[in-house]
Scaffold this active site. Structure first.
Site: not given
Ligand code: GLV
Length: 318
Positions: A233, A281
């Site tokens: 993350r 992502h």
């Protein structure tokens, strides 16, 4: 609008049209489950669950009777850290077996790209320059994987299968250790595991313990010129420390798939930095049909009062 045989949920995301992307318009196929976008909800008090990806700061406020919030991805940090989500709301997540394979493929690709010096090959191609570099044994490249969850473990298996020297940092000893892989366990496992490593791959969940874990101290322990593959993350990366490590040459570059702000703003300096490989992502994602099946499953478990089979351990953070 509520009847005893029907359960109502809401789709909450600041960045995605979840209903379209994940085919969450069940319609006639699931008359017992009704999932609405916020602007379709006429009786917020009937909403018992939410399917979410990066919900906005006030997203949960209109729904006083929420019992379950489900992440359509593997990560639940955006739910567990959400100040507007009541602690007594159960948190669930999609568990997609394909995600671990996707992550493993992505990680192996990036390690090989670094190890075989593909950027140099690309420059050579432009110059029509046939200039093979000396081949090194994969076992000479030391790679550490931070995290041994389903994603981390799949990456470890894949890297070990092509011969890299793989270490792993994990809190608990692995249930099924892989021969030849070195495991560092316990609270200091990350700091101990990264010493002298050429590549560090971050797959840790985001918790209070792991925020900013990719920091100056960690970078200083790596081998000079190491490469970072950041697929955890954005909040794991201490950005000022990261830039300093690139400037000093301690890191030669990095693959970044996750960011503190997503989408990565167009004026963010990372975009223009030739030392970085940036992807949006996509190291792994959940398959729409699995999301749709598992949201239905969880909604029906809630409706029937059955235990929520996809719930996460909120105290643990994953
Ligand atoms: C991807 O980051 C996910 O949480 O599934």
């Amino acid at each position: 609008m509520a009847t005893a045989e029907r359960i109502y949920g809401v789709l909450l995301s600041e960045t995605m049209d979840l209903k379209t992307y994940y085919s969450l318009d069940f319609g006639g196929a699931a008359p017992d489950v009704c999932l609405l976008n916020p602007d379709e909800v006429t009786r917020p008090e009937d909403i018992r669950f939410a399917a979410c990806w990066l919900p906005g700061p006030d997203a949960f406020a209109p729904y006083p009777n929420l019992e379950m919030a489900m992440s359509v991805g593997a990560g639940v940090d955006a739910l567990l850290n959400h100040s507007g989500l009541n602690k007594d709301v159960a948190v669930c997540r999609v568990r997609d077996p394909h995600q671990a394979h996707l992550m493993a493929g992505y990680a192996v690709h990036e390690v090989v790209h670094f190890e075989r010096e593909f950027p140099q090959m690309a420059r050579n191609q432009v110059a029509a320059n046939w200039d093979p570099l000396p081949i090194r044994a994969p076992a000479d490249l030391k790679v550490v994987v931070l995290g041994n969850g389903s994603m981390g473990a799949a990456i470890v298996r894949a890297l070990a299968a092509v011969g890299f020297a793989v270490s792993v940092a994990c809190r608990r000893p692995p249930e099924d250790p892989i021969a030849g892989v070195t495991y560092f366990t316990g609270d200091n496992s990350v700091a101990e595991s990264v010493v002298g490593m050429n590549v560090v791959i971050n797959t840790l969940p985001l918790t209070a313990h792991t925020e900013n874990v990719l920091n100056a101290n960690l970078f200083s322990r790596l081998a000079k010129g190491a490469w970072l593959v950041q697929i955890g993350r954005g909040e794991h990366l201490a950005e000022a420390d990261f830039i300093a490590a690139l400037e000093s040459g301690q890191l030669s570059g990095a693959t970044l798939d996750v960011f503190r702000t997503e989408p990565l703003p167009a004026d963010h300096p990372f975009w223009q930095d030739q030392r970085l490989r940036i992807t949006p992502h996509i190291a792994s994602d959940t398959m729409p049909h699995i999301v749709s099946e598992q949201v239905l499953l969880s909604a029906r478990e809630l409706l029937s009062g059955a235990p929520l089979s996809l719930s996460v351990n909120s105290a643990q953070g994953y």
